[in-house]
Design an enzyme around this catalytic site. Structure first.
Site, PDB file in Angstrom:
ATOM      1  N   ASP A 246      42.042 -86.658  67.233  1.00  0.00           N
ATOM      2  CA  ASP A 246      42.441 -86.507  65.839  1.00  0.00           C
ATOM      3  C   ASP A 246      42.407 -87.905  65.225  1.00  0.00           C
ATOM      4  O   ASP A 246      43.272 -88.736  65.516  1.00  0.00           O
ATOM      5  CB  ASP A 246      43.843 -85.908  65.757  1.00  0.00           C
ATOM      6  CG  ASP A 246      44.288 -85.634  64.325  1.00  0.00           C
ATOM      7  OD1 ASP A 246      43.693 -86.209  63.399  1.00  0.00           O
ATOM      8  OD2 ASP A 246      45.242 -84.847  64.144  1.00  0.00           O
TER       9      ASP A 246
ATOM     10  N   TYR B  70      37.198 -85.452  45.123  1.00  0.00           N
ATOM     11  CA  TYR B  70      36.016 -85.541  45.983  1.00  0.00           C
ATOM     12  C   TYR B  70      35.140 -86.720  45.552  1.00  0.00           C
ATOM     13  O   TYR B  70      34.660 -87.494  46.384  1.00  0.00           O
ATOM     14  CB  TYR B  70      35.244 -84.225  45.897  1.00  0.00           C
ATOM     15  CG  TYR B  70      34.098 -84.077  46.871  1.00  0.00           C
ATOM     16  CD1 TYR B  70      34.303 -84.155  48.246  1.00  0.00           C
ATOM     17  CD2 TYR B  70      32.808 -83.807  46.421  1.00  0.00           C
ATOM     18  CE1 TYR B  70      33.257 -83.986  49.139  1.00  0.00           C
ATOM     19  CE2 TYR B  70      31.760 -83.626  47.309  1.00  0.00           C
ATOM     20  CZ  TYR B  70      31.983 -83.724  48.660  1.00  0.00           C
ATOM     21  OH  TYR B  70      30.940 -83.557  49.544  1.00  0.00           O
TER      22      TYR B  70
ATOM     23  N   LYS C 229      34.317 -90.044  47.953  1.00  0.00           N
ATOM     24  CA  LYS C 229      32.958 -90.413  48.329  1.00  0.00           C
ATOM     25  C   LYS C 229      32.571 -91.777  47.764  1.00  0.00           C
ATOM     26  O   LYS C 229      31.831 -92.536  48.406  1.00  0.00           O
ATOM     27  CB  LYS C 229      31.982 -89.327  47.873  1.00  0.00           C
ATOM     28  CG  LYS C 229      32.147 -88.007  48.630  1.00  0.00           C
ATOM     29  CD  LYS C 229      32.061 -88.200  50.144  1.00  0.00           C
ATOM     30  CE  LYS C 229      32.123 -86.883  50.900  1.00  0.00           C
ATOM     31  NZ  LYS C 229      32.071 -87.071  52.371  1.00  0.00           N
TER      32      LYS C 229
ATOM     33  N   THR D 281      25.405 -76.064  56.941  1.00  0.00           N
ATOM     34  CA  THR D 281      26.405 -76.058  58.009  1.00  0.00           C
ATOM     35  C   THR D 281      27.042 -74.674  58.105  1.00  0.00           C
ATOM     36  O   THR D 281      26.865 -73.821  57.225  1.00  0.00           O
ATOM     37  CB  THR D 281      27.505 -77.093  57.721  1.00  0.00           C
ATOM     38  OG1 THR D 281      28.180 -76.711  56.505  1.00  0.00           O
ATOM     39  CG2 THR D 281      26.923 -78.492  57.564  1.00  0.00           C
TER      40      THR D 281
END
Length: 266
Positions: A70, A174, A178, A209
């Protein structure tokens, strides 16, 4: 020259798995990390575990090493890097792919993902920055000594074009995360250039994916890429003897595919 050694984070499935297997096909030893495990249980309803990815790397022709990790836990990441140094002795490629920001989307949260930012849950910040941007920073910092000691080494941080130019179809958070990854890749390139370590941000397009294909009805997949295709591009990038000339850039999978004569689609 010994076997090339890579670490691909977040490789239970998706882009990470595609990259790991492509590197295996190119003869690399690939350490693959993730939280989904055959032995300890999966964190998702989607298929894939670190052990299955490591097995696929080996079947492809490389050597896969699975580690349940993790990357939000610095101690686990430090232990991983210590194992790589003790058992492999070097690290030529780090692929920062782990990204917790898609977890709620992969669990079915399409409406939440496309909602205005003021309607999205605040804890998406932790998902994208703690389990994404911060994890990339910590992993790279802990791997820096190994990378600096290995000729021709590189860091590839998987990002997205929205980091370079905001796309209103994507959320505010988001876009911020990025953009942070893109700047991280540039800053690392500057910091490690003297040691001969390249650092780039990689911008895949729409990749088929397991998570993305859940929402195929909402998407135009005509120009999409496969995880395996993205992986072949990364393998070609890692083999580029002029890679340092690209250091500090944010590069799309499509432009690299053209550079190396790789088809990212199939």
């Amino acid at each position: 020259m010994g076997t090339n050694v890579a670490l691909v984070t977040g490789a239970s499935r998706g882009v990470g798995r595609g990259v790991a297997v492509a590197l295996g096909a190119a003869g690399w030893q690939v350490w693959v990390t993730g939280r989904s495990s055959t032995r300890h249980g999966s964190t998702s309803h989607l298929p894939g575990t670190v052990e299955k990815t490591a097995d696929a790397v080996t079947v492809a022709g490389g050597v896969g090493v699975a580690v349940v990790c993790d990357h939000r836990d610095d101690a686990q990441t430090r232990s991983l890097v210590q194992r790589i140094e003790a058992e492999s002795g070097s690290l030529r490629l780090l692929v920062n792919n782990v990204w917790g920001g898609y977890e709620r989307l992969n669990a079915g949260g399409w409406t939440e993902w496309t909602a205005p930012f003021w309607q999205q849950p605040i804890h998406l910040w932790e998902s994208m920055f703690d389990a994404g941007v911060r994890a990339h920073y910590v992993t790279t910092a802990l791997c820096a000594d190994l990378l600096r000691r290995t000729a021709g080494s590189a860091v590839v941080t998987v990002s997205m074009e929205v980091g370079s130019a905001h796309d209103p179809r994507h959320g505010v958070l988001y876009s911020m995360a990025k953009a942070a990854d893109d700047r991280f890749a540039l800053a690392v390139a500057v910091a490690l250039r003297e040691a001969g370590v390249a650092s780039v941000a990689l911008h895949p397009g729409l990749v088929r994916t397991e998570g993305v294909m859940q929402f195929a009805e909402h998407l135009d997949l005509a120009a999409s890429e496969s995880p395996q295709g993205v992986g072949r591009v990364v393998a070609a990038l890692a083999a580029d003897t002029q890679l340092l000339e690209l250091s500090g850039q944010a590069l799309t999978v499509r432009e690299l595919a053209e550079r190396y004569g790789v088809d990212p689609g199939p």
